[in-house]
Design a protein around this motif. Structure first.
Motif, mmCIF file in Angstrom:
data_model
loop_
_atom_site.group_PDB
_atom_site.id
_atom_site.type_symbol
_atom_site.label_atom_id
_atom_site.label_comp_id
_atom_site.label_asym_id
_atom_site.label_seq_id
_atom_site.Cartn_x
_atom_site.Cartn_y
_atom_site.Cartn_z
ATOM 1 N N UNK A 45 7.019 -18.375 28.445
ATOM 2 C CA UNK A 45 7.517 -18.921 27.186
ATOM 3 C C UNK A 45 6.990 -17.691 26.042
ATOM 4 N N UNK A 46 6.126 -16.992 26.124
ATOM 5 C CA UNK A 46 5.540 -15.780 25.318
ATOM 6 C C UNK A 46 6.716 -14.895 25.479
ATOM 7 N N UNK A 47 7.145 -14.578 26.724
ATOM 8 C CA UNK A 47 8.306 -13.455 26.925
ATOM 9 C C UNK A 47 9.504 -14.014 26.057
ATOM 10 N N UNK A 48 9.863 -15.151 26.210
ATOM 11 C CA UNK A 48 10.985 -15.739 25.565
ATOM 12 C C UNK A 48 10.987 -15.764 24.019
ATOM 13 N N UNK A 49 9.870 -15.792 23.464
ATOM 14 C CA UNK A 49 9.656 -15.788 22.174
ATOM 15 C C UNK A 49 9.694 -14.214 21.566
ATOM 16 N N UNK A 50 9.166 -13.515 22.509
ATOM 17 C CA UNK A 50 9.299 -11.987 22.123
ATOM 18 C C UNK A 50 10.859 -11.611 22.097
ATOM 19 N N UNK A 51 11.477 -11.935 22.988
ATOM 20 C CA UNK A 51 12.927 -11.599 22.975
ATOM 21 C C UNK A 51 13.691 -12.054 21.661
ATOM 22 N N UNK A 52 13.546 -13.234 21.178
ATOM 23 C CA UNK A 52 13.999 -14.018 20.297
ATOM 24 C C UNK A 52 13.605 -13.230 19.126
ATOM 25 N N UNK A 53 12.239 -12.794 19.041
ATOM 26 C CA UNK A 53 11.993 -11.820 17.662
ATOM 27 C C UNK A 53 12.663 -10.558 17.591
ATOM 28 N N UNK A 54 12.985 -10.097 18.928
ATOM 29 C CA UNK A 54 13.352 -8.462 18.854
ATOM 30 C C UNK A 54 14.992 -8.799 18.408
ATOM 31 N N UNK A 55 15.453 -9.951 19.200
ATOM 32 C CA UNK A 55 16.916 -10.257 18.809
ATOM 33 C C UNK A 55 17.142 -10.302 17.279
ATOM 34 N N UNK A 56 16.454 -11.050 16.619
ATOM 35 C CA UNK A 56 16.485 -11.010 15.298
ATOM 36 C C UNK A 56 16.441 -9.935 14.704
ATOM 37 N N UNK A 57 15.632 -9.205 14.949
ATOM 38 C CA UNK A 57 15.181 -7.772 14.102
ATOM 39 C C UNK A 57 16.489 -7.167 14.269
ATOM 40 N N UNK A 58 16.761 -6.693 15.496
ATOM 41 C CA UNK A 58 18.144 -6.173 15.816
ATOM 42 C C UNK A 58 19.438 -6.349 14.719
ATOM 43 N N UNK A 59 19.510 -7.998 14.914
ATOM 44 C CA UNK A 59 20.497 -8.711 14.208
ATOM 45 C C UNK A 59 20.514 -8.184 12.576
ATOM 46 N N UNK A 60 19.278 -8.158 12.103
ATOM 47 C CA UNK A 60 19.124 -7.718 10.761
ATOM 48 C C UNK A 60 19.723 -6.396 10.230
#
Length: 436
Positions: A391-406
């Motif tokens: 679950x922590x790995x998934x949350x990390x990828x979500x945060x990185x995806x959102x940062x790249x999208x911004x």
């Protein structure tokens, strides 16, 4: 005997994926059947058929030779066209989707069997044509064999119709994705079912004796039964270092042994490890993740720009990742609850990162796909897992995806929409956790 069996099985799995395997087997069967019919002709089968059903028998030598010659030339034209269609299929799949799909398409058993039917019928008709020999002013006519050749040609015509239908379906991306997903799911399910509950841990192998590979190629199969037998016989434990499906170079560390092994013993271990020059999803489920990811990248490349295909591929990827969350990151082969062999596997964290980093590179500028990826990650957070760290790995990828999208998206409205979507998913997850 076991070693010979597993090595023979590995060899058969390798050659079975070749496009010429089934055509060659069926061609040999066609030749054998032709000689069988020639033998039956010597027993008078055509004479019997001529007496009982004369309408089915060709009783003229020139007519029989003309019919067989026409059948042979027609079938050769059909087989040339069929091979051309196969090459076109492979070229189009490689250019539009991914070159990694070629081994799976080449090993399509239906195409191989159809081509084999063509070859066996052609060879059968050729040998029957040679068996028509002049006897004085007449020909020795194998009327029954000619009838079988005509029936075989009719079967080839229907096989050709099915071939056109099947090949037109095979090139559709939806069917390609479904096939990759199905093969990966079957293989991954098999791996999960073979896992045993955590019993005694595998010993630390940091200080064990290290041995190197003598061959190059992809690590394809490992004979677990023989490995366990070797470990019990030599009172040692083995640790296979590379991931299954990884490319092995000669001289790199391949395995470790708890006890020092002699040259003969090392050779015994190496004989139970098979290498190949190509990868198949049936042997390594991780390749399924790679192929689906590459289809997404190809679909989002500037030359193709097909977000619809990328979205469909993400759906299949979501299901496979949800299934992968039920698997342990460590693969230990046991017998009678005793660990004998440890095999390194791709961690869920690394697998998710490799998938997401490739997709983010090509899709971070697309709002629709970023939303789809956030939905995928949110769905994975709701699934059952073997390890809570996933679950922590998934949350990390979500945060990185959102940062790249911004950084990639310039429209403030789109950025706000993605941010609010991510916050909504996080709130729902926290709310569900509190209710539990």
């Amino acid at each position: 005997m076991k070693k010979l069996f597993y090595r023979s099985l590995s060899f058969f799995n390798t050659i079975e994926s070749k496009i010429a395997f089934y055509p060659t087997v069926l061609a040999l069967l066609g030749i054998f059947f032709a000689f069988l019919l020639i033998y039956l002709e010597s027993l008078g089968v055509s004479k019997y058929l001529l007496e009982k059903a004369p309408i089915l028998v060709v009783d003229n030598g020139n007519t029989a030779m003309t019919i067989l010659s026409a059948l042979i030339s027609g079938l050769i034209s059909v087989i040339v066209f069929s091979f051309s269609m196969v090459m076109l299929l492979l070229s189009q799949a490689s250019n539009n989707y991914s070159p990694r799909l070629l081994p799976g398409l080449i090993s399509d058993r239906k195409h191989q069997i159809i081509l084999g039917i063509y070859l066996s019928t052609i060879l059968y008709n050729i040998f029957i044509l040679f068996s028509i020999q002049p006897t004085g002013d007449k020909y020795q006519i194998p009327g029954f064999s000619v009838l079988i050749g005509i029936l075989g040609t009719v079967i080839c015509i229907y096989a050709f119709i099915y071939f056109i239908h099947n090949i037109s379906q095979s090139i559709q991306i939806s069917n390609i994705l479904k096939k990759i997903y199905t093969q990966s799911k079957i293989r991954l399910t098999e791996v999960i079912e073979k896992e045993t509950p955590h019993l005694s841990p595998f010993p630390d192998s940091e200080d064990w004796h290290e041995y190197h590979s003598e061959k190059n190629g992809y690590l394809q199969n490992i004979s677990y039964t023989s490995m366990i037998g070797f470990s019990k016989e030599n009172d040692t434990k083995l640790h296979i270092l590379p991931y299954k499906g990884s490319f092995i170079l000669s001289g790199i560390p391949l395995f470790k042994s708890q006890k020092e092994l002699g040259k003969k013993q090392v050779d015994q271990v190496l004989q139970n490890i098979s290498f190949a020059r190509e990868e198949l999803v049936e042997d390594n489920y991780v390749l399924g993740f790679k192929q689906i990811t590459e289809i997404i990248l190809k679909a989002m490349s500037p030359g193709i720009n097909d977000p619809g295909t990328a979205i469909n591929a993400i759906d299949y990827l979501t299901e496979l990742l949800a299934l992968r969350m039920q698997k342990k990151d460590i693969n230990v082969i046991r017998k009678e609850e005793v660990p004998y062999v440890k095999i390194n596997t791709v961690d869920f964290k690394d697998l998710l990162y490799q998938v997401m980093v490739a997709i983010r590179t090509y899709c971070k500028h697309d709002v629709t796909l970023c939303q789809k990826l956030l939905v995928m990650l949110h769905y994975l957070l709701q699934q059952k897992t073997y390890n809570e760290d996933y679950y922590d790995n998934i949350k990390e990828e979500a945060a990185v995806l959102l940062a790249d999208a911004k950084e990639a998206i310039t429209n403030p409205t789109d950025i706000d929409r993605l941010t609010n979507l991510a916050k909504t998913f996080t709130f729902q997850l926290n709310h569900a956790a509190k209710n539990e």
